[in-house]
Design a protein around this motif. Structure first.
Motif, short mmCIF file in Angstrom:
data_model
loop_
_atom_site.label_atom_id
_atom_site.label_comp_id
_atom_site.label_asym_id
_atom_site.label_seq_id
_atom_site.Cartn_x
_atom_site.Cartn_y
_atom_site.Cartn_z
N PRO A 169 22.76 -34.09 15.75
CA PRO A 169 21.93 -33.22 16.75
C PRO A 169 20.91 -34.31 17.86
N HIS A 212 24.18 -29.05 20.00
CA HIS A 212 22.98 -30.09 20.16
C HIS A 212 22.26 -29.53 20.30
N GLY A 221 22.57 -26.57 16.73
CA GLY A 221 23.98 -26.27 15.95
C GLY A 221 24.27 -25.57 15.52
N TYR A 231 35.08 -25.30 11.31
CA TYR A 231 33.57 -26.02 11.23
C TYR A 231 34.24 -27.53 10.73
N SER A 283 17.96 -29.49 14.10
CA SER A 283 18.67 -29.04 12.88
C SER A 283 18.34 -30.43 11.76
N PHE A 337 29.66 -28.92 16.84
CA PHE A 337 28.23 -27.80 17.04
C PHE A 337 27.42 -28.43 18.31
N HIS A 392 25.75 -30.03 10.08
CA HIS A 392 25.22 -30.20 12.34
C HIS A 392 25.39 -31.78 11.53
#
Length: 625
Positions: free
Chosen positions: A615, A111, A114, A210, A604, A109, A609
């Protein structure tokens, strides 16, 4: 929160509370100079100069892949050296904390927010056959930290010989991620060549990207672990493999090869875990510097959250967020003003805590009550969430009921707020109408068999859980329900959750911001799932079966309109039936020592995430000189 749309429409876009981050504000170059890539003119940490000069380590130009992943630093190009100091409340039980700080997936995801999926270990992917086939192309030239090539074989070894091998799967992987199953069947994975993976299923794999972008491990070094697996060594045993292949053993054992920015070099059980930079890490910044900037990442075991807070404020720790609580906000802000040594941030709101009712509670009277919708609604509207917010969250919690939470694209404020208003009078009426009355006048209603309407809440003893549960207990007592408390260590509470021994379980509201990713919490995805209704396959109510079908259809489409259609069905069913009782969405407080550079103002906290840790993107954080 934004206002609801008109009744004849449905809000399914991101809410106005969705977090944002503008990378364009960085002072670092927004792209790497192509001349650096063409000439292989990369820079390495001075830490490796001696080994390179002595011929013990190849030059950085040879250690990096032909097409390294390029990271745009959040604020500026960093400098090499130093260490990041963090704390964990335990080493074995807090493996997710270290995993989220450093591990790498095939995809990732973006950063720190996300809001998109990007290439990572894999440099590209493509769907074929209407989403029934996915080809993932691994970045050429990536090596494990011991210099051994990373190939498709390492991914297949993890996927086929650990994750989907019932004999080889360690005990810390009790649930197979739903992203790797379609229609209750495992997604097949095969090797096309050393750098190409093919995932296939008989239905479109709507959620697999995902899963591949998650913070969990998705490869195991075959050249090291193969000798412990019976499929690769007839003299090996599954028992030994399962012990060696737990997340803790893989992530902490000194000398274990890794694909992350730091490799494990010291594990003093119950005390500390120390990582040292990976000489073969495959990322660079936009100036051509091999990442990470920092030499060492250190985790000290400190069981008490308040001690972690004090050590952070005293400058002994650099980052504080995983164990932060909103009631620490005022203390942190005061220390921030007095010392000027760190900066306090607020992120969110994200799902706060929830009371999971065991629909299959061992006590038949408790089980019967929890399966009654009027009882669940009464328990929800019997909570004074605004009081909880003001007293325990300093006003930083938005009261809400059971539904999809922001920043889910299927969030709706109307559904978010439903059954969260404080109305003890209506709660009492609902309980009366359901047949739960206080016939002896002792203030506690009775079950049909005449015994008191009471149950036990399981809570983790550490942290501020007692304050919340004591307040909630008083709210429920006011409507004639007696709640007892069983407080114990996480090591005791979590197994009770999965064994079904609990009556009411107090935990984080997992997946409310992305229910499809964690649908084993929201749907019947296999035996004993969801854990709040392990017998749902045989005894589950029609609405839960319908919600399960909707989420399964949503997970097996690559069409956005079809996805939206089925997720709204699932959302509406869950919101209406309120199987669990959440508190709402809370802002999260966290902090960073000012000696660190490239700390974003916002991150996030979504579990999907990587819940704050990933993140932050530790590899681009540096220590100011």
């Amino acid at each position: 929160m934004p206002a609801d749309p008109p009744e004849d429409t449905d809000r399914t876009g991101p809410s106005s509370t969705a977090l944002t981050f503008d990378i364009n504000q960085t002072r670092a170059p927004m792209a790497i100079d192509p001349a650096i890539l063409a000439s292989r003119a990369f820079t390495q940490s001075p830490m490796w100069d001696r080994e390179v000069n002595a011929g013990l380590l190849p030059p950085v130009s040879d250690r990096l892949p032909p097409n390294p992943r390029v990271i745009i630093p959040f604020k500026e190009i960093g400098t090499y050296g130093g260490r990041i100091r963090r704390a964990i409340t335990g080493d074995i039980v807090q493996v997710p904390a270290t995993m989220k700080a450093k591990d790498e997936g095939l995809l990732t995801f973006s950063h720190p927010m996300g809001d998109s999926i990007e290439p990572n270990l894999a440099e590209r992917w493509e769907f074929k056959d209407g989403g029934r086939e996915l080809y993932v192309y691994i970045r050429e030239g990536i090596r494990w930290s011991d210099g051994h090539p990373f190939t498709a074989d390492d991914v297949l070894f993890f996927y086929n010989d650990l994750l989907f091998d019932d004999d080889g799967r360690p005990l810390d992987r009790s649930v197979i991620p739903s992203a790797y199953q379609v229609g209750g069947k495992p997604i097949e994975l095969e090797k096309v060549d050393d750098l190409t993976l093919k995932f296939s299923a008989d239905k479109p794999m709507g959620r697999i990207l995902y899963g591949l972008a998650s913070h969990d491990i998705f490869a195991l070094p075959l050249h090291v672990y193969g000798k412990w697996h019976p499929r690769h060594n007839p003299n090996a045993t599954y028992e030994e493999f399962r012990q060696r292949a737990t997340r803790a053993q893989f992530l902490y054992t000194e000398g274990n090869p890794t694909l992350a920015a730091w490799r494990p070099v010291q594990w003093v059980r119950g005390q500390r875990v120390v990582y040292e930079r990976n000489p073969y890490y495959w990322k660079v910044d936009t100036a051509g510097n091999q990442l990470p900037y920092v030499d060492n990442l250190e985790f000290t075991v400190i069981p008490e959250k308040q001690v972690i807070l004090l050590k952070f404020m005293n400058g002994e720790l650099d980052l504080f967020g995983r164990y932060s609580q909103i009631d620490m906000f005022q203390t942190l802000k005061q220390a921030e003003r007095e010392t000027g040594n760190f900066t306090v941030h607020l992120s969110g709101p994200t799902p706060a805590q929830v009371f999971y009712l065991n629909w299959d509670a061992p006590d038949p009277m408790v089980r019967q009550a929890f399966r009654n919708r009027d009882v669940r609604v009464a328990m929800s509207i019997g909570l004074n969430r605004e009081e909880i917010s003001q007293l325990l969250f300093y006003g930083f919690m938005v009261p809400a009921g059971h539904s999809f939470y922001p920043p889910s694209p299927f969030y709706s404020e109307k559904h978010f707020k439903r059954n969260s208003e404080y109305d003890p009078g209506r709660a009492r009426d609902l309980l009366e109408g359901a047949g739960y009355r206080d016939t002896d006048g002792d203030g506690v209603r009775e079950f049909p068999d005449g015994s008191p309407f009471e149950f036990t809440m399981d809570i983790v003893s550490a942290g501020g859980t007692r304050d919340i549960t004591e307040l909630v207990t008083s709210h429920w007592a006011d409507i004639g329900i007696k709640a007892n408390t069983f407080a114990a260590l996480r090591d005791i509470i979590v197994p009770r959750r999965y064994s079904g021994e609990f009556e009411l379980h107090y935990w984080w509201y997992d997946g409310a911001d992305d229910p499809l990713q964690d649908r084993f919490e929201w749907a019947i995805t296999g035996p004993n799932q969801p854990y709040w209704h392990p017998k749902a396959g045989e005894e589950g109510p029609p609405w839960l079966h319908e919600a399960t079908r909707a989420m399964e259809l949503a997970a097996t489409t690559t069409d956005p309109d079809t996805l939206r259609k089925y997720m709204i069905i699932a959302r509406d069913l869950h919101t209406n039936e309120i199987p669990a009782i959440p508190l709402g969405a809370a802002y999260r407080v966290w902090g960073a020592n000012n000696r660190l550079g490239n700390i974003p103002e916002d991150v996030s906290f979504g579990e999907t995430h990587g819940a704050w840790g990933r993140p932050l993107t530790h590899e681009q954080i540096f220590v100011r000189q």
